[in-house]
Scaffold this motif. Structure first.
Motif, PDB file in Angstrom:
ATOM      1  N   SER A   1      44.798  36.110  40.864  1.00 11.98           N
ATOM      2  CA  SER A   1      44.304  37.320  41.525  1.00 11.98           C
ATOM      3  C   SER A   1      44.029  37.030  42.994  1.00 11.98           C
ATOM      4  O   SER A   1      43.980  35.863  43.408  1.00 11.98           O
ATOM      5  CB  SER A   1      43.004  37.781  40.868  1.00 11.98           C
ATOM      6  OG  SER A   1      41.981  36.827  41.106  1.00 11.98           O
ATOM      7  N   ALA A   2      43.797  38.079  43.748  1.00 17.46           N
ATOM      8  CA  ALA A   2      43.396  37.912  45.148  1.00 17.46           C
ATOM      9  C   ALA A   2      42.000  37.290  45.223  1.00 17.46           C
ATOM     10  O   ALA A   2      41.715  36.479  46.100  1.00 17.46           O
ATOM     11  CB  ALA A   2      43.421  39.259  45.865  1.00 17.46           C
TER      12      ALA A   2
ATOM     13  N   ALA B   1      43.733  33.180  57.904  1.00 19.13           N
ATOM     14  CA  ALA B   1      44.043  33.596  56.532  1.00 19.13           C
ATOM     15  C   ALA B   1      43.947  35.117  56.442  1.00 19.13           C
ATOM     16  O   ALA B   1      43.018  35.720  56.990  1.00 19.13           O
ATOM     17  CB  ALA B   1      43.068  32.950  55.551  1.00 19.13           C
ATOM     18  N   VAL B   2      44.914  35.718  55.772  1.00 20.04           N
ATOM     19  CA  VAL B   2      45.004  37.172  55.742  1.00 20.04           C
ATOM     20  C   VAL B   2      45.080  37.678  54.300  1.00 20.04           C
ATOM     21  O   VAL B   2      45.963  37.289  53.539  1.00 20.04           O
ATOM     22  CB  VAL B   2      46.253  37.664  56.515  1.00 20.04           C
ATOM     23  CG1 VAL B   2      46.299  39.177  56.557  1.00 20.04           C
ATOM     24  CG2 VAL B   2      46.287  37.087  57.929  1.00 20.04           C
TER      25      VAL B   2
ATOM     26  N   TRP C   1      48.568  33.879  53.558  1.00 20.16           N
ATOM     27  CA  TRP C   1      48.630  35.299  53.198  1.00 20.16           C
ATOM     28  C   TRP C   1      48.476  35.380  51.692  1.00 20.16           C
ATOM     29  O   TRP C   1      49.024  34.545  50.970  1.00 20.16           O
ATOM     30  CB  TRP C   1      50.001  35.886  53.578  1.00 20.16           C
ATOM     31  CG  TRP C   1      50.315  35.864  55.038  1.00 20.16           C
ATOM     32  CD1 TRP C   1      50.780  34.802  55.761  1.00 20.16           C
ATOM     33  CD2 TRP C   1      50.202  36.961  55.963  1.00 20.16           C
ATOM     34  NE1 TRP C   1      50.963  35.175  57.081  1.00 20.16           N
ATOM     35  CE2 TRP C   1      50.620  36.483  57.226  1.00 20.16           C
ATOM     36  CE3 TRP C   1      49.807  38.303  55.843  1.00 20.16           C
ATOM     37  CZ2 TRP C   1      50.643  37.283  58.367  1.00 20.16           C
ATOM     38  CZ3 TRP C   1      49.830  39.103  56.972  1.00 20.16           C
ATOM     39  CH2 TRP C   1      50.241  38.599  58.227  1.00 20.16           C
ATOM     40  N   PHE C   2      47.753  36.362  51.209  1.00 21.92           N
ATOM     41  CA  PHE C   2      47.676  36.488  49.752  1.00 21.92           C
ATOM     42  C   PHE C   2      47.537  37.940  49.326  1.00 21.92           C
ATOM     43  O   PHE C   2      47.177  38.816  50.111  1.00 21.92           O
ATOM     44  CB  PHE C   2      46.539  35.631  49.181  1.00 21.92           C
ATOM     45  CG  PHE C   2      45.185  35.950  49.744  1.00 21.92           C
ATOM     46  CD1 PHE C   2      44.689  35.221  50.806  1.00 21.92           C
ATOM     47  CD2 PHE C   2      44.423  36.975  49.209  1.00 21.92           C
ATOM     48  CE1 PHE C   2      43.446  35.501  51.333  1.00 21.92           C
ATOM     49  CE2 PHE C   2      43.179  37.261  49.726  1.00 21.92           C
ATOM     50  CZ  PHE C   2      42.683  36.531  50.797  1.00 21.92           C
ATOM     51  N   ALA C   3      47.853  38.154  48.040  1.00 23.93           N
ATOM     52  CA  ALA C   3      47.792  39.499  47.474  1.00 23.93           C
ATOM     53  C   ALA C   3      47.756  39.381  45.962  1.00 23.93           C
ATOM     54  O   ALA C   3      48.151  38.353  45.407  1.00 23.93           O
ATOM     55  CB  ALA C   3      49.023  40.299  47.880  1.00 23.93           C
TER      56      ALA C   3
ATOM     57  N   LEU D   1      49.836  33.421  46.692  1.00 27.19           N
ATOM     58  CA  LEU D   1      49.187  32.743  47.813  1.00 27.19           C
ATOM     59  C   LEU D   1      50.287  32.067  48.617  1.00 27.19           C
ATOM     60  O   LEU D   1      51.016  31.222  48.090  1.00 27.19           O
ATOM     61  CB  LEU D   1      48.183  31.722  47.277  1.00 27.19           C
ATOM     62  CG  LEU D   1      47.408  30.890  48.295  1.00 27.19           C
ATOM     63  CD1 LEU D   1      46.538  31.751  49.200  1.00 27.19           C
ATOM     64  CD2 LEU D   1      46.532  29.869  47.569  1.00 27.19           C
ATOM     65  N   ILE D   2      50.422  32.476  49.866  1.00 29.81           N
ATOM     66  CA  ILE D   2      51.558  32.049  50.688  1.00 29.81           C
ATOM     67  C   ILE D   2      51.016  31.203  51.838  1.00 29.81           C
ATOM     68  O   ILE D   2      50.171  31.672  52.605  1.00 29.81           O
ATOM     69  CB  ILE D   2      52.300  33.301  51.215  1.00 29.81           C
ATOM     70  CG1 ILE D   2      52.756  34.167  50.036  1.00 29.81           C
ATOM     71  CG2 ILE D   2      53.470  32.921  52.110  1.00 29.81           C
ATOM     72  CD1 ILE D   2      53.125  35.598  50.417  1.00 29.81           C
TER      73      ILE D   2
END
Ligand SMILES: *Cc1c(COP(=O)(O)O)cnc(C)c1O
Length: 348
Positions: free
Chosen positions: A65-66, A157-158, A177-179, A194-195
């Motif tokens: 999860s985020a 971090a975004v 970056w994450f989502a 998670l990038i």
């Protein structure tokens, strides 16, 4: 019922068919350390790179999860301090979780109409919520690039949970970056992405934080083998793979989403009772439209929408009574959006 909820949100129509395919092709009991499992991870990674424009030099990790990503970033990329900038509930929660792990952080709270300022900081990490789902605001790529240029020693971090898959993100502008997938990616919940940039990977390796099952260095070591530290949501990864194969490249999706957002904002300019919550076009979200009116009107709109088969997103936190939110995610079809517009236009 058509769900305009900005998460969990309307999933793509093809999802039930993909789930059936997962059943008939053995994905449901696939071992994540088998050759097939590793191949699925490889193919999904490639599809994400191609469709979303994620640089090949960035590492893509599969999380749950985020929220998990908030903790991974705090525990594994911060030794002392982070600075969080935002205006809503998700930015605030991220800060709260980070503070529990790494106390000296700082939260710069903005009001709704104010763009993220180009600060300079000594903090190791700058945390931004690219699309603040609770307020319907967003941070522009120009701002993220300017912050990066002004803070060459900090990582950025975004949180892109409600925009990844809907708008074109310039991944080179930040390090992490994450989502999660149940918003703009149109998938059922239970998977996060998670990038990490090469710089973030390097930083994780320097810090060598290993006190958690999901510590970043451990995850990076497993990702090099196309595996994960724990048994991942294999079905979720498979569904993501199928959706990424089916969707248009992000540039095409982006154009449609931005046009549709402009239609929504123009619609509320004209509406006698309902107004966009955010007035400054510079910070208005393309993927989550927050709408405001007196509490009594909002209550009535939500109730009547439900009767008409249209599920609106509840207001969030301090805006609970006086707003509703509309997802402007790619899985929503033009005919469904027209239906909601007609309903809202006909309000008495
Ligand atoms: C929904 C959301 C989250 C939390 O996502 P989970 O999948 O519940 O962990 C985090 N950040 C933003 C911006 C969100 O919209």
């Amino acid at each position: 019922m058509i769900s305009f909820y900005p998460g969990p949100s309307r999933v793509y129509d093809q999802i039930p068919r993909y789930v059936a395919d997962a059943g008939s092709t053995g994905v449901l009991s696939m071992n994540h350390r088998s050759a097939e499992g590793m191949q699925l991870v490889k193919l999904t990674t490639r599809a994400l790179q191609q469709k979303l424009g994620i640089p090949k030099s960035y590492t893509i990790l599969f999380t749950s999860s985020a929220t998990e990503c908030w903790e991974i970033v705090a525990q594994s990329l911060v030794r002392d301090t982070s600075v969080h900038i935002g205006n809503g509930a998700f930015a605030q929660k991220w800060f709260t979780y980070t503070q529990a792990l790494r106390p000296p952080g700082e939260f710069r709270k903005l009001d709704l109409e104010t763009p993220v300022p180009i600060i300079t900081t000594q903090a190791e990490l700058i945390c931004l919520t690219q699309n603040e789902t609770s307020t319907g605001t967003q941070v522009s790529m120009e701002t993220i690039r300017a912050l990066q240029a002004a803070n060459p020693h900090s990582l950025i971090a975004v949180d892109a949970t409600s925009s990844l898959g809907g708008i074109a993100l310039d991944f080179t502008a930040a390090d992490v970056w994450f989502a999660s997938v149940q918003k703009c990616l149109g998938l059922p919940a239970g998977l996060g992405l998670l990038i990490c940039s090469p710089r973030a990977v390097e930083r994780a390796r320097q810090l060598q934080e290993k006190s958690h099952y999901n510590s970043l260095v451990n995850q990076l070591a497993m990702a090099a083998l196309h595996q994960t530290t724990h048994t991942p949501n294999v079905l979720g990864i498979y569904l993501l793979y199928r959706v990424m194969q089916a969707v248009s490249p992000i540039r095409t999706v982006h154009k449609r989403i931005v046009q549709q957002a402009q239609l929504w904002y123009a619609f509320f300019e004209q509406h006698p009772k309902l107004k966009a919550l955010v007035q400054n076009p510079e910070v208005r979200s393309h993927t989550v439209i927050a709408v405001t009116a007196e509490a009594a009107i909002i209550k009535k709109v939500k109730q009547e929408a439900r009767k008409a088969g249209l599920l609106l997103g509840e207001g969030y936190g301090p805006w609970k009574e006086t707003t509703f939110r509309i997802a402007n995610f790619p899985a929503l079809k033009p005919a469904e959006i027209k239906k909601l517009m007609r309903f809202l236009a006909g309000l008495k």
